[in-house]
Write a protein that holds these residues in place. Structure first.
Motif, PDB file in Angstrom:
ATOM      1  N   LEU A 144     -98.285   2.903  -9.904  1.00 52.29           N
ATOM      2  CA  LEU A 144     -97.588   3.005 -11.183  1.00 52.29           C
ATOM      3  C   LEU A 144     -96.805   4.311 -11.270  1.00 52.29           C
ATOM      4  N   GLN A 145     -97.360   5.389 -10.746  1.00 53.65           N
ATOM      5  CA  GLN A 145     -96.645   6.665 -10.720  1.00 53.65           C
ATOM      6  C   GLN A 145     -95.402   6.574  -9.851  1.00 53.65           C
ATOM      7  N   ARG A 146     -95.505   5.912  -8.710  1.00 54.20           N
ATOM      8  CA  ARG A 146     -94.335   5.759  -7.838  1.00 54.20           C
ATOM      9  C   ARG A 146     -93.250   4.914  -8.492  1.00 54.20           C
ATOM     10  N   ILE A 147     -93.647   3.867  -9.191  1.00 58.18           N
ATOM     11  CA  ILE A 147     -92.672   2.976  -9.825  1.00 58.18           C
ATOM     12  C   ILE A 147     -91.964   3.672 -10.983  1.00 58.18           C
ATOM     13  N   THR A 148     -92.724   4.375 -11.830  1.00 53.79           N
ATOM     14  CA  THR A 148     -92.163   4.979 -13.036  1.00 53.79           C
ATOM     15  C   THR A 148     -91.613   6.382 -12.817  1.00 53.79           C
ATOM     16  N   HIS A 149     -91.969   7.032 -11.721  1.00 53.78           N
ATOM     17  CA  HIS A 149     -91.567   8.415 -11.434  1.00 53.78           C
ATOM     18  C   HIS A 149     -92.060   9.382 -12.514  1.00 53.78           C
ATOM     19  N   LEU A 150     -93.245   9.116 -13.049  1.00 52.01           N
ATOM     20  CA  LEU A 150     -93.857   9.970 -14.058  1.00 52.01           C
ATOM     21  C   LEU A 150     -95.064  10.687 -13.472  1.00 52.01           C
ATOM     22  N   SER A 151     -95.368  11.840 -14.037  1.00 51.94           N
ATOM     23  CA  SER A 151     -96.567  12.554 -13.610  1.00 51.94           C
ATOM     24  C   SER A 151     -97.802  11.887 -14.214  1.00 51.94           C
ATOM     25  N   SER A 152     -98.945  12.302 -13.750  1.00 48.79           N
ATOM     26  CA  SER A 152    -100.200  11.753 -14.258  1.00 48.79           C
ATOM     27  C   SER A 152    -100.379  12.079 -15.738  1.00 48.79           C
ATOM     28  N   ASP A 153     -99.980  13.284 -16.145  1.00 47.98           N
ATOM     29  CA  ASP A 153    -100.087  13.676 -17.552  1.00 47.98           C
ATOM     30  C   ASP A 153     -99.171  12.837 -18.434  1.00 47.98           C
ATOM     31  N   ALA A 154     -97.951  12.590 -17.978  1.00 49.45           N
ATOM     32  CA  ALA A 154     -97.013  11.773 -18.756  1.00 49.45           C
ATOM     33  C   ALA A 154     -97.521  10.342 -18.890  1.00 49.45           C
ATOM     34  N   LEU A 155     -98.102   9.803 -17.828  1.00 47.38           N
ATOM     35  CA  LEU A 155     -98.675   8.460 -17.915  1.00 47.38           C
ATOM     36  C   LEU A 155     -99.817   8.409 -18.922  1.00 47.38           C
TER      37      LEU A 155
END
Length: 101
Positions: free
Chosen positions: A9-20
């Protein structure tokens, strides 16, 4: 399996763990608030986010203890705060009528 899904999910969205974590808390808050009659003032919505944040962190703590031998309490508290920050802010603003209308 859960950590693989999280990394994907992080790779798909390009978001950090905190942002997720922040978006996850907001999504849960809005879904429960939408289903409840009081909407943003819903106690059920904020409690759902709190219980989910603590539950996910207890699940992650189990993995920390089994994999590393200790629980990273500081990181767990930071993750809980990330999940709760925006939903709690919205709930307080709706509860104490910051928006007039």
């Amino acid at each position: 399996m859960l950590s693989e899904w999280h990394q994907q999910l992080q790779r798909i969205t390009h978001l950090s763990s905190d942002a997720l974590a922040i978006y996850f808390g907001l999504i849960i808050f809005f879904v429960v608030a939408f289903c409840h009659q009081r909407q943003l003032k819903s106690n059920y919505a904020i409690w759902a986010v709190i219980l989910l944040a603590v539950g996910v962190e207890l699940f992650n703590a189990r993995h920390d203890i089994l994999d590393k031998g200790y629980w990273r309490i500081g990181q767990s508290l930071q993750h809980i705060i990330n999940v709760l920050l925006l939903p709690l802010t919205l709930w307080f603003m709706a509860r104490y009528r910051v928006w007039k209308g």
